[in-house]
Write an enzyme that holds these catalytic residues in place. Structure first.
Site, PDB file in Angstrom:
ATOM      1  N   CYS A 134      73.796  45.687  22.003  1.00 12.25           N
ATOM      2  CA  CYS A 134      72.595  45.562  21.182  1.00 12.25           C
ATOM      3  C   CYS A 134      72.262  46.951  20.658  1.00 12.25           C
ATOM      4  CB  CYS A 134      71.416  45.017  21.978  1.00 12.25           C
ATOM      5  SG  CYS A 134      69.873  45.024  21.017  1.00 12.25           S
ATOM      6  N   MET A 170      70.023  43.543  13.223  1.00 17.64           N
ATOM      7  CA  MET A 170      70.532  44.029  14.497  1.00 17.64           C
ATOM      8  C   MET A 170      71.070  45.451  14.300  1.00 17.64           C
ATOM      9  SD  MET A 170      71.369  40.769  13.528  1.00 17.64           S
ATOM     10  CE  MET A 170      73.141  40.494  13.398  1.00 17.64           C
TER      11      MET A 170
END
Length: 392
Positions: free
Chosen positions: A104, A314
């Site tokens: 992430c 993201m």
């Protein structure tokens, strides 16, 4: 019938970039969860509140979106030249599944601050005032990330005036460098092509850039799939047929990239690859109502995450966008107008984001040296999370 009491686990709830998650020191997890396996997954699922057929995470710390159903485990690094090891677990909302296949990028910005505040960084590395550079080993993908964390009076400086679209309030700026983000020992373009033709049953033939930089990503042209590139979440997430098409594209793209052998395996690899679509710049109103003018951006990008259109972008996908934009001839580069570039500013559903990337060719193969972006991070709550004792 006797029931086991709840287990109390030290934890920190943090925002990093446009995501948030539950952070743990490896040493604080129950002993059975200190190594990979079913026990660890069971603990993290229960912490988040998954699987939840209601898709609300009412009985857990998750936020019932891909951006808020995240877990992080940090420990002193076992790798030379690094301060900490960082492991990321993307928790499925409605299935009993934790995906460990990727990183992430947003929460990457919170790892350095968490490590400093939780005694994982040697005291002599932390200035009284200034910048603490934290070298992070991203254990999921085996890559180095550098956080440049502002320090005031010997502690992490969290407040500031840095604004990040997709985050309501300003905070202190953290520079994040993703070093050598392409896959080790593999071509950054798994097929060897800057643009491939994907033949997807029920969808047709699509031109796509398949890249592994930051995170494996499939970049499509928005107009080829009937979109303008200005879409917000409700335009896609409320359309079950569209979501099914994107998942089919993702599955066939994953096979083409060599990530899976058969499309049936895609369901067990929800976090990667990502699917994104790009378009030349045009003005639109972001989800906050903020107007993004065409002359403010180089291109438009919308990206899917865990089966839904992401509310912003993201961090790992931003790395892929910046890298692909820096390589002449990719779908991303062409949407941005083509040519050579080391910096790209793109529009996403919540606003805009700028990312830089340095790429070079070695023996005819493109490779990414590093990608750079600014994020912010903040502790939301710290103390303990509790889970029922029968989880272990």
């Amino acid at each position: 019938m006797a029931h086991k009491p709840q287990i109390k686990i030290p934890a920190t709830y943090m925002r990093g970039g446009t995501s948030k998650g539950v952070f743990f020191r490896l040493q604080d997890l129950p002993e059975a969860a200190q190594q990979p396996g079913a026990a660890r997954d069971a603990v993290l699922l229960r912490v988040i509140g998954s699987p939840d057929p209601y898709a609300k995470h009412t009985d857990g710390m998750g936020g019932a979106t891909s951006s808020t159903s995240k877990t992080v485990i940090v420990s002193k690094s076992t790798q030379p030249g690094h301060d900490v090891d960082y492991l990321f677990g993307q928790v499925s909302i409605d299935k009993p599944f934790v995906d460990w296949s990727g990183n992430c990028g947003n929460l990457s910005s919170a790892v350095g601050p968490f490590a400093i505040a939780n005694g994982l960084i040697d005291a002599d590395k932390i200035p009284q005032n200034g910048i603490c550079e934290v070298r992070i080993w991203q254990a999921n993908i085996g890559k180095t990330i550098v956080n440049k964390v502002p320090i005031s009076n010997g502690e992490v400086q969290e407040t500031g005036d840095f604004e990040l679209d997709g985050v309501t309030f300003p905070a202190a700026e953290i520079a994040v460098e993703f070093m050598d983000p392409s896959a080790d020992g593999e071509s950054m373009f798994p097929t060897g092509n800057l643009i491939d033709e994907l033949d997807v049953p029920g969808v047709g033939k699509l031109k796509a850039t398949l890249i592994n930089a930051g995170i494996p990503t499939i970049f499509l042209n928005a107009e080829d799939i009937g979109y303008s590139g200005t879409e917000l979440q409700e335009a896609i997430n409320g359309d079950e047929a569209a979501l099914e098409r994107f998942e089919t594209i993702r599955a066939y793209g994953a096979v083409k990239m060599g990530l899976i052998n058969d499309v049936s395996e895609a369901a067990a690899r929800q976090h990667t690859p990502k699917v994104a679509f790009v378009a030349p710049p045009k003005g639109y109103a972001a989800s906050s109502g903020k107007v993004v003018e065409a002359n403010e951006i180089d291109l438009l990008v919308r990206a899917m995450s865990m089966g839904k259109l992401h509310h912003a972008m993201m961090g790992t996908a931003a790395v892929a966008i910046g890298t692909a934009a820096a390589i002449p001839g990719t779908t991303v580069n062409l949407a941005a107008g083509g040519g050579d570039r080391t910096l790209v500013n793109f529009g996403h559903p919540s606003g805009t984001l700028q990312v830089g990337a340095e790429c070079k060719q070695v023996n005819g193969q493109w490779t990414a040296v590093k990608a750079i972006m600014s994020r912010s991070a903040r502790v939301l709550m710290e103390g303990h999370v509790r889970i029922p004792g029968d989880v272990l």
